[in-house]
Structures are given as C-alpha cells and as structure tokens.
Design a protein around this motif. Structure first.
Motif, short mmCIF file in Angstrom:
data_model
loop_
_atom_site.label_atom_id
_atom_site.label_comp_id
_atom_site.label_asym_id
_atom_site.label_seq_id
_atom_site.Cartn_x
_atom_site.Cartn_y
_atom_site.Cartn_z
N ILE A 174 -2.60 -4.43 7.42
CA ILE A 174 -1.81 -4.59 6.19
C ILE A 174 -1.64 -3.24 5.51
CG2 ILE A 174 -1.69 -5.72 3.93
CD1 ILE A 174 -3.55 -7.91 5.08
N GLU A 175 -0.39 -2.84 5.23
CA GLU A 175 -0.09 -1.62 4.48
C GLU A 175 0.05 -2.08 3.01
OE1 GLU A 175 0.46 1.42 5.97
OE2 GLU A 175 0.60 2.30 3.96
N PRO A 176 -1.03 -1.99 2.21
CA PRO A 176 -0.92 -2.57 0.86
C PRO A 176 0.24 -1.91 0.09
CG PRO A 176 -3.01 -1.39 1.11
CD PRO A 176 -2.29 -1.29 2.41
N THR A 184 4.23 -8.47 1.36
CA THR A 184 5.34 -9.17 2.03
C THR A 184 5.23 -8.91 3.53
OG1 THR A 184 6.84 -7.29 2.14
CG2 THR A 184 6.81 -8.56 0.07
N ARG A 185 6.09 -9.54 4.29
CA ARG A 185 6.03 -9.38 5.76
C ARG A 185 6.31 -7.92 6.17
NH1 ARG A 185 4.88 -13.58 8.76
NH2 ARG A 185 4.99 -15.66 7.84
#
Ligand SMILES: CCCc1ccc(-c2ccc(S(=O)(=O)CCO)cc2)cc1[C@H]1C[C@H]1c1ccccn1
Length: 239
Positions: A174-176, A184-185
């Motif tokens: 996950i790239e916050p 989001t996706r």
C-alpha cells in the motif's frame, strides 16, 4: 478444518510451498522463458521416469487489487470457469471448510497426448510474515493432488490423472496517500508469485508438453490477473 484427516498434510504442504515461493529465481537453475509487462515466467527442465515435470515459477505485479482479492478469485469455484481456459469440467467433491475444498477437474485434451484429470485439495490462508510482523498482507492458495473416495481411483480409464502441486502467493503493498486521504485502488499493488509442478501422470511427448506449457502458462496468468482486476475495479477494496 483442523479436524479433517487431510489437515496435517495441508498444513505441511502449504508451509513448504510458502517457503519455496519465497526463494528467489536468482540461483542459476531457473530459465526465464516468458516475459509480458511485469510478468516474468521461469522454468526448470526436469524429468521423472522420462516424464516432463518442469517446475514453473512466475512473478508478477498487478496494480489496483489486494493479495486477498487475487487469492479469493483463484480459490473460489464460482469463478474458475471464467478464467481457466484449459478445463472442460470442474466439480467440488467436498467442502472441507470455508477455506478448504477438494476439486476434480477434467482438462482439455492436449493432442496427441491422452486427456487428463486433476484431483486436488485447495486451501486458502492468510500468512503471518515471520520476517516482517506488520505485513499481515500475505495470502496463499495451495493446490495439491489427493485421493478421494468419491473420485474413481482411475477415472475408469477414461482420463490419465495428473499429480500437481500449485501455490499462488500474493502480497499487498500500500502506497499511503500523502494527505492522509482514504486508500483507493490507485494506492494498491499486488506482488504475485505462482509456482506449479504438474506431473502428467502418464507418458506424453516431452516436446508436446513443453510447447503446451510455454503457450498455456503465460496465457493463463495474464488472463487470470486481468480477470481479477476487472472483477474488483468497481468494488470496495477487500484486504
Ligand atoms: C498434460 C498436462 C495437462 C495439464 C493438467 C493440469 C494443469 C493444471 C492444473 C491446475 C492448475 S491451477 O493453477 O491449480 C488452476 C486451477 O485449474 C494449473 C494447471 C495443466 C495442464 C497442462 C494443460 C497445460 C496447462 C498449462 C497451464 C495452464 C493450464 N494448463
């Protein structure tokens, strides 16, 4: 599922396959035989009693889906016929638990070899990552050939039974989002490792099998990952 007679084997094979999937393809023995975008497909050429059983390992990166979503669509019988183009029939012989089933699949004939079927348990599990405790984002589906009372030992001679061990290991990255916005996706990446060893169970020309694997495996992984992306893109994210 802990009470089922198969549980010790399921636990052992799933752990073995997770370890095997994590081994890099750096060690020289793997031969890169297909590339498509982020997908890299490797094989080792091996024969057992003159039968081609070439182990296969594929790595791929797919944006916009989670490891759970990828494993869910691979495991669930409800979607298999949408993405698996090499099977003619698929039957769930036993639902051991919500995360463990026994499948009987009849595969399309690979001319000139005889037609094959595959009887295997399939197990879906979330994996704690020993090396990285806060990575509870690894999921695995492991498929391994088994016996079953309701599948004829020999499909009364009609099909040759293959022996397979397959693992799909998926990790969600996950790239916050910078501004603390909701994920989001676009912030998701799924790192996939797919390993498979299929013993054809009976004689088939090495050249034919190797040609089929070279053609079918890249097609299968590409179709499957695109299918999952399309199924998920307009749905809420499931981790
Ligand atoms: C003579 C061997 C015939 C043959 C038997 C079996 C399989 C096979 C079975 C299962 C799985 S899976 O990953 O567990 C997905 C669930 O179906 C993949 C492959 C492949 C082939 C050969 C037909 C080839 C092939 C290669 C790649 C994908 C699909 N099929």
């Amino acid at each position: 599922a802990q009470s089922h007679v198969l549980w010790p084997e399921i636990d052992r094979i799933t752990a073995e396959q997770l370890h095997y999937a994590r081994q890099g393809v750096g060690e020289g023995v793997w031969e890169l035989f297909a590339e498509d975008g982020e997908m890299r497909m490797y094989k080792r050429e091996e024969e057992v009693n003159g039968l081609v059983v070439d182990p296969l390992k594929a790595v791929h990166t797919v944006k916009g889906v989670t490891g759970f979503e990828m494993c869910h669509y691979f495991f669930s019988p409800d979607y298999r016929l949408d993405w698996e183009t090499t099977i003619e029939q698929m039957k769930v012989l036993e639902k051991v638990s919500d995360d463990t089933m026994i499948f009987l699949q009849i595969h399309k004939r690979v001319w000139p070899a005889s037609q094959r079927d595959a009887l295997f348990w399939s197990h879906l599990r979330q994996v704690p990552d020993s090396r990285d405790p806060d990575a509870q984002n690894i999921w695995i589906v492991c498929n391994h050939s088994t016996e079953h009372h309701s599948a004829p030992e020999k499909s009364n001679g009609k099909y040759i039974r293959v022996f397979l061990t397959v693992a799909l290991v998926c990790q969600t990255m996950i790239e916050p989002p910078k501004n603390g916005a909701q994920i989001t996706r676009d912030d998701l990446t799924c790192k996939i490792t797919y390993c498979s060893v299929v013993n054809p169970g009976g004689w088939a020309p090495a050249s034919v099998l190797r040609a089929v694997y070279k053609r079918e495996y890249p097609k299968f992984l590409k179709k499957f990952t695109h299918y999952v992306y399309d199924q998920c893109k307009n749905k809420p994210i499931r981790f």
